[in-house]
Design a protein around this motif. Sequence first.
Motif, PDB file in Angstrom:
ATOM      1  N   ARG A  31       0.824  -1.208   0.000  1.00 19.00           N
ATOM      2  CA  ARG A  31       0.000   0.000   0.000  1.00 19.00           C
ATOM      3  C   ARG A  31       0.861   1.262   0.000  1.00 19.00           C
ATOM      4  O   ARG A  31       0.502   2.278  -0.618  1.00 19.00           O
ATOM      5  CB  ARG A  31      -0.945  -0.032   1.198  1.00 19.00           C
ATOM      6  N   LEU A  32       2.018   1.214   0.672  1.00 17.06           N
ATOM      7  CA  LEU A  32       2.935   2.355   0.602  1.00 17.06           C
ATOM      8  C   LEU A  32       3.491   2.523  -0.807  1.00 17.06           C
ATOM      9  O   LEU A  32       3.644   3.648  -1.303  1.00 17.06           O
ATOM     10  CB  LEU A  32       4.076   2.164   1.605  1.00 17.06           C
ATOM     11  N   ALA A  33       3.797   1.396  -1.456  1.00 15.53           N
ATOM     12  CA  ALA A  33       4.300   1.471  -2.832  1.00 15.53           C
ATOM     13  C   ALA A  33       3.247   2.053  -3.760  1.00 15.53           C
ATOM     14  O   ALA A  33       3.573   2.781  -4.710  1.00 15.53           O
ATOM     15  CB  ALA A  33       4.718   0.082  -3.307  1.00 15.53           C
ATOM     16  N   GLU A  34       1.971   1.767  -3.502  1.00 15.90           N
ATOM     17  CA  GLU A  34       0.887   2.335  -4.296  1.00 15.90           C
ATOM     18  C   GLU A  34       0.822   3.849  -4.133  1.00 15.90           C
ATOM     19  O   GLU A  34       0.261   4.546  -4.983  1.00 15.90           O
ATOM     20  CB  GLU A  34      -0.449   1.719  -3.887  1.00 15.90           C
ATOM     21  N   ARG A  35       1.419   4.344  -3.045  1.00 13.80           N
ATOM     22  CA  ARG A  35       1.390   5.785  -2.775  1.00 13.80           C
ATOM     23  C   ARG A  35       2.757   6.422  -3.023  1.00 13.80           C
ATOM     24  O   ARG A  35       3.127   7.411  -2.410  1.00 13.80           O
ATOM     25  CB  ARG A  35       0.895   6.034  -1.354  1.00 13.80           C
ATOM     26  N   ASN A  36       3.528   5.815  -3.909  1.00  9.65           N
ATOM     27  CA  ASN A  36       4.780   6.365  -4.432  1.00  9.65           C
ATOM     28  C   ASN A  36       5.963   6.233  -3.476  1.00  9.65           C
ATOM     29  O   ASN A  36       7.011   6.845  -3.685  1.00  9.65           O
ATOM     30  CB  ASN A  36       4.616   7.838  -4.826  1.00  9.65           C
ATOM     31  N   ALA A  37       5.833   5.453  -2.400  1.00  9.34           N
ATOM     32  CA  ALA A  37       6.969   5.216  -1.502  1.00  9.34           C
ATOM     33  C   ALA A  37       7.726   3.972  -1.950  1.00  9.34           C
ATOM     34  O   ALA A  37       7.201   3.116  -2.656  1.00  9.34           O
ATOM     35  CB  ALA A  37       6.482   5.043  -0.068  1.00  9.34           C
ATOM     36  N   THR A  38       8.979   3.897  -1.521  1.00 13.38           N
ATOM     37  CA  THR A  38       9.785   2.687  -1.685  1.00 13.38           C
ATOM     38  C   THR A  38       9.985   2.073  -0.307  1.00 13.38           C
ATOM     39  O   THR A  38      10.192   2.792   0.678  1.00 13.38           O
ATOM     40  CB  THR A  38      11.153   3.004  -2.305  1.00 13.38           C
ATOM     41  N   VAL A  39       9.897   0.747  -0.220  1.00 15.05           N
ATOM     42  CA  VAL A  39      10.063   0.049   1.047  1.00 15.05           C
ATOM     43  C   VAL A  39      11.119  -1.033   0.889  1.00 15.05           C
ATOM     44  O   VAL A  39      11.040  -1.861  -0.018  1.00 15.05           O
ATOM     45  CB  VAL A  39       8.735  -0.580   1.524  1.00 15.05           C
ATOM     46  N   TRP A  40      12.134  -0.985   1.757  1.00 13.40           N
ATOM     47  CA  TRP A  40      13.121  -2.062   1.851  1.00 13.40           C
ATOM     48  C   TRP A  40      12.803  -2.864   3.115  1.00 13.40           C
ATOM     49  O   TRP A  40      12.918  -2.333   4.227  1.00 13.40           O
ATOM     50  CB  TRP A  40      14.540  -1.503   1.974  1.00 13.40           C
ATOM     51  N   GLN A  41      12.405  -4.095   2.945  1.00 15.11           N
ATOM     52  CA  GLN A  41      12.091  -4.937   4.095  1.00 15.11           C
ATOM     53  C   GLN A  41      13.211  -5.940   4.336  1.00 15.11           C
ATOM     54  O   GLN A  41      13.676  -6.606   3.413  1.00 15.11           O
ATOM     55  CB  GLN A  41      10.774  -5.672   3.887  1.00 15.11           C
ATOM     56  N   VAL A  42      13.614  -6.026   5.610  1.00 11.66           N
ATOM     57  CA  VAL A  42      14.732  -6.898   5.992  1.00 11.66           C
ATOM     58  C   VAL A  42      14.352  -7.666   7.246  1.00 11.66           C
ATOM     59  O   VAL A  42      13.918  -7.075   8.240  1.00 11.66           O
ATOM     60  CB  VAL A  42      16.017  -6.080   6.275  1.00 11.66           C
ATOM     61  N   ASP A  43      14.529  -8.968   7.196  1.00 13.51           N
ATOM     62  CA  ASP A  43      14.372  -9.804   8.381  1.00 13.51           C
ATOM     63  C   ASP A  43      15.778 -10.068   8.927  1.00 13.51           C
ATOM     64  O   ASP A  43      16.486 -10.967   8.449  1.00 13.51           O
ATOM     65  CB  ASP A  43      13.667 -11.112   8.017  1.00 13.51           C
ATOM     66  N   LEU A  44      16.209  -9.259   9.902  1.00 14.61           N
ATOM     67  CA  LEU A  44      17.573  -9.366  10.420  1.00 14.61           C
ATOM     68  C   LEU A  44      17.852 -10.757  10.975  1.00 14.61           C
ATOM     69  O   LEU A  44      18.931 -11.322  10.744  1.00 14.61           O
ATOM     70  CB  LEU A  44      17.804  -8.323  11.509  1.00 14.61           C
TER      71      LEU A  44
END
Length: 430
Positions: A68-81
């Motif tokens: 949903r953030l990507a749909e609003r022009n954001a970029t998300v980097w998700q990391v499972d440390l």
Amino acid sequence: MPRRPSLCLALLLLFSLPHAVLADFSLDLPDGERLDVRVWGEDNTGPLFVWLINQYGETEGPHNLARRLAERNATVWQVDLLDSLLLQRSNEVVRNLDGAPVAALLHEAVDSGRGPIVVTTCDRMTVPLLRGLRAWQEEATDMNAVAGGILFFPNLYRGTPVAGEEPELLGIVSATNMPLAILQPELGTNRPRLEALLATLHRAGSPAYGWLVDSVRDYYLLRSVEPEAVELEAMGGPIPFDVTRAILDTPTQLLAATRLLAQTPRPDRPAPLDEEAEAPVLPAFGLVERPAYDPPGYDLVDARGVRHQHTESLGRVTLVNFWATWCPPCVHEIPSMNRLAAAYPEDEFGIVSINFRESPAHILNFMEDVNVDFPVLMDEDGAVSGEWRVFAFPSSFLLDRQGRVRYSVNTAIEWDTDEVREVIDRLRAE
């Protein structure tokens, strides 16, 4: 009720958004480890969220939010440390994580040219987040390159204290001066401690902001019909209306918080760190003997409308148990408490349970499925739990005939054991 049709439509869209992952990558760390990064909205030009997956590895909620953030022009980097570093999923491991991996992610984010950059996570994973922000500060040439951090229901304490004692914040809290936004559930267990947390951050120089998320509890972002983590089974099943509304509002909250953080002045150097205060507190298991003291007491109505006061327990040994139905260990110990209560005359020993911020109707419905042989008092605003300094659920206090606290327990235990009965019999004989 008129909001429900539009909410149902929004929920349908929430779980049917197109897959927004365009490019993933791996980040090599100086120590030879590697972080696997999942990217959402690679070609977007809005803010960049560095999102640390929670300690349970639950991804359905974070993935839906990232879409949903990507749909609003954001970029998300998700990391499972924990997954990338091959570490055990435990509270102690998370609490001991240093900030180097998060700092490396932030350096990579700065080099990407995107921004504003915000790092976000929830619960205990906020500890390595703050350590990572500070580690990045120590190496950064431009302190304005990262906007700050967004923390959902943070747990920044050194560990679970003995029941009845206040928890201690980790040293990194007093060494954080970057801008932060804290989103605290209104019904969360650490809601009463939000002001103290913000005050500690402000003293360190952090322009920290706090928001209350109405009508939800901790882990609301991880609610799902079928949780991926065993630890979150109590958060499964149909998603309540208030939780759905809060989840749907979260992207807007994240974007608004990011704009605020990006406009907030940042320090020119990191704050000093007290390394000794970073040492975790080892948990205390089982019955812990306490110097005798008078507890705050209580004056509450039970689920059936009957009023109970602390003075009713005078003259007998009493177990006062703080709990909630959403806490699996709390529910697990109820049968052994029933058996313990049945083993003694009512004028010699009794159990009083105090429920944390749930409704009488909910408790009565719960008791249709789970047999509870003792009164369940309703602490609907959490005030009594706060006065007794309850930090974790369940927490229990064993009172002598004079009504003084003599033992406490900050975890679930089997109550009808020989060890517990010996303690109760000793208090009865006094």
